[in-house]
Scaffold this motif. Structure first.
Motif, PDB file in Angstrom:
ATOM      1  N   ASP A 172      -2.016   3.305   0.682  1.00 39.40           N
ATOM      2  CA  ASP A 172      -2.072   4.680   1.355  1.00 39.40           C
ATOM      3  C   ASP A 172      -0.664   4.679   2.260  1.00 39.40           C
ATOM      4  OD1 ASP A 172      -2.941   7.078   3.072  1.00 39.40           O
ATOM      5  OD2 ASP A 172      -4.171   6.023   4.315  1.00 39.40           O
ATOM      6  N   SER A 173      -0.125   6.441   2.386  1.00 41.03           N
ATOM      7  CA  SER A 173       1.394   6.214   3.173  1.00 41.03           C
ATOM      8  C   SER A 173       1.479   7.808   3.593  1.00 41.03           C
ATOM      9  CB  SER A 173       2.419   6.444   2.114  1.00 41.03           C
ATOM     10  OG  SER A 173       2.070   6.803   1.362  1.00 41.03           O
ATOM     11  N   ALA A 174       2.616   8.171   4.985  1.00 38.37           N
ATOM     12  CA  ALA A 174       2.632   9.238   5.383  1.00 38.37           C
ATOM     13  C   ALA A 174       3.669   9.403   6.087  1.00 38.37           C
ATOM     14  CB  ALA A 174       1.330   9.167   6.521  1.00 38.37           C
ATOM     15  N   THR A 175       4.301  10.229   5.728  1.00 42.85           N
ATOM     16  CA  THR A 175       4.999  10.757   6.142  1.00 42.85           C
ATOM     17  C   THR A 175       5.651  10.188   8.259  1.00 42.85           C
ATOM     18  OG1 THR A 175       5.897  12.655   4.805  1.00 42.85           O
ATOM     19  CG2 THR A 175       7.838  12.380   6.671  1.00 42.85           C
ATOM     20  N   ALA A 176       7.118   9.020   7.809  1.00 44.66           N
ATOM     21  CA  ALA A 176       7.459   8.551   9.072  1.00 44.66           C
ATOM     22  C   ALA A 176       7.268   9.941  10.740  1.00 44.66           C
ATOM     23  CB  ALA A 176       8.786   8.154   9.224  1.00 44.66           C
ATOM     24  N   THR A 177       6.687   9.560  11.052  1.00 41.71           N
ATOM     25  CA  THR A 177       6.029  10.761  12.147  1.00 41.71           C
ATOM     26  C   THR A 177       4.911   9.807  13.468  1.00 41.71           C
ATOM     27  OG1 THR A 177       4.117  11.373  11.584  1.00 41.71           O
ATOM     28  CG2 THR A 177       5.821  12.970  11.153  1.00 41.71           C
ATOM     29  N   LEU A 209     -10.887  -1.790   8.662  1.00 40.44           N
ATOM     30  CA  LEU A 209      -9.431  -0.848   8.817  1.00 40.44           C
ATOM     31  C   LEU A 209      -8.606  -1.260   9.922  1.00 40.44           C
ATOM     32  CD1 LEU A 209     -10.244   2.121   9.433  1.00 40.44           C
ATOM     33  CD2 LEU A 209     -10.175   2.587  11.929  1.00 40.44           C
ATOM     34  N   LEU A 210      -7.859  -0.841   9.331  1.00 35.53           N
ATOM     35  CA  LEU A 210      -6.291  -1.297   9.326  1.00 35.53           C
ATOM     36  C   LEU A 210      -5.449  -0.154   9.983  1.00 35.53           C
ATOM     37  CD1 LEU A 210      -4.346  -3.102   9.088  1.00 35.53           C
ATOM     38  CD2 LEU A 210      -3.275  -2.094   6.720  1.00 35.53           C
ATOM     39  N   ASN A 211      -4.716  -0.118  11.290  1.00 37.82           N
ATOM     40  CA  ASN A 211      -4.114   1.209  11.957  1.00 37.82           C
ATOM     41  C   ASN A 211      -2.590   0.332  11.985  1.00 37.82           C
ATOM     42  OD1 ASN A 211      -6.099   2.612  12.365  1.00 37.82           O
ATOM     43  ND2 ASN A 211      -7.210   1.262  13.905  1.00 37.82           N
ATOM     44  N   SER A 228      -4.878   5.071   9.763  1.00 36.30           N
ATOM     45  CA  SER A 228      -5.835   4.708   9.334  1.00 36.30           C
ATOM     46  C   SER A 228      -6.439   3.930   8.398  1.00 36.30           C
ATOM     47  CB  SER A 228      -7.011   4.582  10.757  1.00 36.30           C
ATOM     48  OG  SER A 228      -7.432   4.484  11.130  1.00 36.30           O
ATOM     49  N   THR A 229      -6.226   2.904   7.741  1.00 36.75           N
ATOM     50  CA  THR A 229      -7.309   2.945   6.402  1.00 36.75           C
ATOM     51  C   THR A 229      -8.002   2.404   6.003  1.00 36.75           C
ATOM     52  OG1 THR A 229      -4.687   2.892   5.979  1.00 36.75           O
ATOM     53  CG2 THR A 229      -6.292   2.574   3.926  1.00 36.75           C
ATOM     54  N   PRO A 230      -9.585   2.515   5.486  1.00 35.00           N
ATOM     55  CA  PRO A 230      -9.820   1.045   5.411  1.00 35.00           C
ATOM     56  C   PRO A 230     -10.164   0.500   4.034  1.00 35.00           C
ATOM     57  CG  PRO A 230     -11.253   3.996   5.434  1.00 35.00           C
ATOM     58  CD  PRO A 230      -9.772   3.431   4.840  1.00 35.00           C
ATOM     59  N   LEU A 231     -10.195  -1.120   4.464  1.00 32.61           N
ATOM     60  CA  LEU A 231      -9.642  -2.197   3.962  1.00 32.61           C
ATOM     61  C   LEU A 231     -10.309  -3.020   4.252  1.00 32.61           C
ATOM     62  CD1 LEU A 231      -5.566  -1.738   3.399  1.00 32.61           C
ATOM     63  CD2 LEU A 231      -7.135  -1.548   1.704  1.00 32.61           C
ATOM     64  N   ASN A 232     -10.985  -4.102   3.104  1.00 32.71           N
ATOM     65  CA  ASN A 232     -11.313  -4.775   3.646  1.00 32.71           C
ATOM     66  C   ASN A 232     -10.599  -6.201   2.883  1.00 32.71           C
ATOM     67  OD1 ASN A 232     -13.546  -7.801   3.864  1.00 32.71           O
ATOM     68  ND2 ASN A 232     -14.485  -6.631   1.975  1.00 32.71           N
ATOM     69  N   LEU A 233      -9.730  -6.228   4.176  1.00 29.81           N
ATOM     70  CA  LEU A 233      -8.687  -7.868   4.091  1.00 29.81           C
ATOM     71  C   LEU A 233      -9.465  -9.615   3.071  1.00 29.81           C
ATOM     72  CD1 LEU A 233      -6.303  -6.510   5.727  1.00 29.81           C
ATOM     73  CD2 LEU A 233      -6.503  -6.174   3.738  1.00 29.81           C
TER      74      LEU A 233
END
Length: 667
Positions: A172-177, A209-211, A228-233
């Motif tokens: 998951d990725s997003a522009t830095a804001t 969830l990873l924030n 805010s990405t769902p992950l089972n680490l």
């Protein structure tokens, strides 16, 4: 005394308790809020801690990666997804070389290993390489803050935050804001601005969830995370993991810093106090742009240098493949090979392609672009005297066509060198096979077929072609064997041509000791009869497996004398090669030995010509009946023993012991 002991015990218990509590706290969390002065971080060569406590991961060196890790692994509870939680808070800054360019980026990571020696910088941020990227067994979680868009990794732009699991292709990725509190508006944030940026990474195992949250330093943590990405680490991380930072540069570079850091493996990480963090160094001032004149001078200088390099490369290339080619050679176009083609065919005349060498040069195996195999012979020459006539003869001999001749396909000339191109014979020379201690000996059928084949080839040269060709160097070393072990006469480098009915004009003594007719040594004049003499020595050598002249102790033994002594002893076939083990036709063996003696007769007028030799070999004519005790044989042996008159015996025998080719001008 007892009171004193109780005091000591109490002091030890108190201090051990403090140490235990500190250790327990360190096993769960840490915080570096006043820089990294006392931090015992695991750093590699490029990463350093400044005197004010500022952690610098990379500098403006190109294509470098820097790492900083907490030196002890954390015990994560990965057995239950719900109990796996962690939190980290840190401040970083990316200071580019100039206001407009910089790279690559920085990443916070959790890894089972501290070894990143195989990782590469640039877009892989010092965490992976091209072969490891995407492998599940890496078990790495990373959050990247990347300032360069890498299309091969599917980056969305050159200013983004990404969550990476075992790969730099982000989950998951997003522009830095960041989202301002209260207003809830999204505001842009430039990662390579050079200003400090604060980041929070929180994982809740219960919600899986990873924030990831970011903001400029000094602002309260935004309530809304950027990612805010769902992950089972629990499927990714191990029980024992290291935490740290990695940063990398490429062809474009940046100074990349970490100002403070806190981490908690089982709860919320402590907040950092911005007022206590070390400052970020000021941006480097961009240098003034060079003037138009400077740029023009640089371009001119580079252009001139490029021209010099191109000219020098052309001269070296031309010298490498330089040939000697005169106008009169144009008519021989199809027979002339470009040197470059022969150079490439023999892989640059490498020693591993060498298949033979002698007094007149080396022979190499080559493969043409058409996959045809060739033999390439390099012959040295020192002058142009007679070169035109010599080339004309070589080209003429290229038109020879006979199944028992190695085809001369063409030539090439260079300064000081003449190159001849032949068909390639896979089984090498007859000499090599005849005297080999490792290869299977030739049987009598094969030997007789070779003798007859060479006789047929010589008949073609002497009588059946448009001109008379005198070979002048007939010997087993110049007879090559094709794939079916048929004999083919080769090496026409010494051959001479003349018209039928005329006399040859050559007066140079050329050939190999042991195969030279006595009149050739006296006069230097080669004829078809001198070829017949050499062929006689060749026949005897093939039948007996012995050289024409052999060193024995302090003396020498001539093959003709030895065969005649066997003949006098009762049976001439006793001279046959012992390796044949008596498996041969006695009639054919006796024929070959007696015919060899007649061909080697000291009187050229007494020798048969090659047509008569073929008739004897094919049974179309009968040899004269001569006794080994007759006067004619006595004269024959005596004359052969003295056939090298005009030169001292020791020097001749010394040469013959190594079977060298001799070239002597007859004055």
């Amino acid at each position: 005394m007892a009171e004193a002991l109780r005091s000591v015990y109490f002091w030890l218990f108190f201090n051990l308790s403090i140490i235990f509590l500190c250790s327990s706290q360190n096993e769960n969390e840490f915080i570096y809020n006043n820089g990294f002065h006392e931090a015992n971080l695991q750093l590699d060569e490029i990463s350093i801690i400044h005197h004010d406590g500022l952690l610098q991961l990379t500098n403006t060196s190109k294509r470098q990666a820097g790492h900083a890790l907490y030196p002890f692994p954390f015990k994560l509870n990965t057995s239950s997804a719900e109990s796996l939680s962690f939190s980290t808070n840190f401040v970083f800054a990316i200071v580019p070389e100039s206001d407009k360019i910089g790279g690559h980026g920085i990443a916070f990571f959790i890894s089972p290993s501290m070894d990143f020696s195989k990782a590469v910088p640039s877009s892989y941020l010092g965490l992976f390489n091209t072969t490891e990227n995407g492998l599940p067994e890496k078990q790495i979680l990373a959050v990247e803050f990347d300032t360069v868009q890498s299309p091969e990794l599917h980056d969305i732009n050159g200013n983004h935050v990404g969550i990476d699991v075992n790969s730099l292709v982000s989950k998951d990725s997003a522009t830095a804001t960041y989202y301002s509190n209260g207003e809830g508006k999204k505001k842009s944030l430039m990662l390579m601005s050079g200003d400090p940026i604060e980041a929070w990474i929180d994982y809740d195992g219960g919600e899986k969830l990873l924030n990831v949250t970011i903001s400029p330093i000094g602002i309260t943590k935004p309530e809304r995370p950027l990612l805010s990405t769902p992950l089972n680490l629990s499927d990714v991380l191990l029980d024992s993991m290291y935490v740290g930072f990695s940063a990398a540069t490429g062809e474009i570079t940046s100074d990349q810093y970490v100002l403070g850091w806190s981490f908690n493996r089982s709860g919320q990480a402590q907040n950092l106090d911005a007022s206590k963090l070390p400052p970020v160094p000021a941006k480097k001032k961009a240098s003034k742009k060079p003037g138009v004149l400077v740029i023009a001078l640089i371009v001119i200088g580079v252009a001139q240098l490029l021209i010099v390099v191109i000219v020098a490369a052309y001269i070296v290339w031309k010298k490498k493949y330089e040939e000697v080619c005169e106008d009169w050679e144009k008519e021989y176009g199809p027979q002339r090979f470009p040197y470059k083609n022969l150079y490439n065919a023999t892989k640059g005349f490498k020693d591993k392609e060498l298949i033979g060498k002698g007094g007149f040069g080396k022979v190499y195996r080559g493969v043409l672009p058409s996959n045809e195999q060739i033999a390439v012979k390099r012959v040295s020459h020192d002058s142009k005297q007679g070169m035109k006539e010599f080339v004309a003869e070589i080209v003429s001999m290229g038109r020879l066509r006979h199944r028992n001749l190695v085809q001369l396909r063409g030539y090439c000339r260079r300064k000081g060198e003449f190159i001849l191109v032949y068909d390639y014979m896979p089984n090498g020379s007859l000499e090599k096979v005849l005297y080999s201690n490792t290869e299977q000996p030739l049987n009598w059928f094969q030997r007789f077929r070779i003798i007859r084949g060479i006789a047929s080839g010589l008949l073609y040269l002497h009588e059946e072609w448009e001109q008379v060709v005198i070979h002048r160097d007939i010997k087993p070393g110049n007879v090559l064997l094709d794939a079916e072990l048929n004999g083919r006469l080769s090496d026409f480098g010494l051959a001479k041509l003349y018209d039928h009915g005329s006399n040859p004009q050559t007066t140079n003594l050329l050939g190999t000791v042991g195969y030279l007719a006595p009149e050739l040594i006296r006069t230097g004049k080669a004829t078809t009869a001198t070829d017949v003499f050499a062929f006689g020595a060749f026949m005897l050598e093939v039948a007996c497996g012995r050289r024409p002249i052999e060193q024995q102790g302090d003396g020498v033994v001539g093959l003709v004398e030895w065969i005649t002594n066997c003949w006098r002893g009762g049976a001439i076939i006793d001279a046959s090669d012992w390796r044949l083990e008596g498996i041969y036709s006695e009639e054919h063996m006796e024929l070959v030995l007696k015919l060899g003696l007649f061909c080697s007769h000291p009187n050229p007028a007494a020798r048969p010509n090659m047509r008569q030799v073929m008739q004897y070999l094919d049974g179309d004519a009968t040899l004269p009946d001569i006794s080994p005790d007759s006067s004619s044989i006595e004269v024959f042996i005596t004359s052969n023993e003295a056939s090298n008159s005009g030169m001292s015996f020791p020097s001749l025998f010394e040469i013959s012991s190594s079977n060298q080719t001799m070239s002597i001008s007859n004055s």
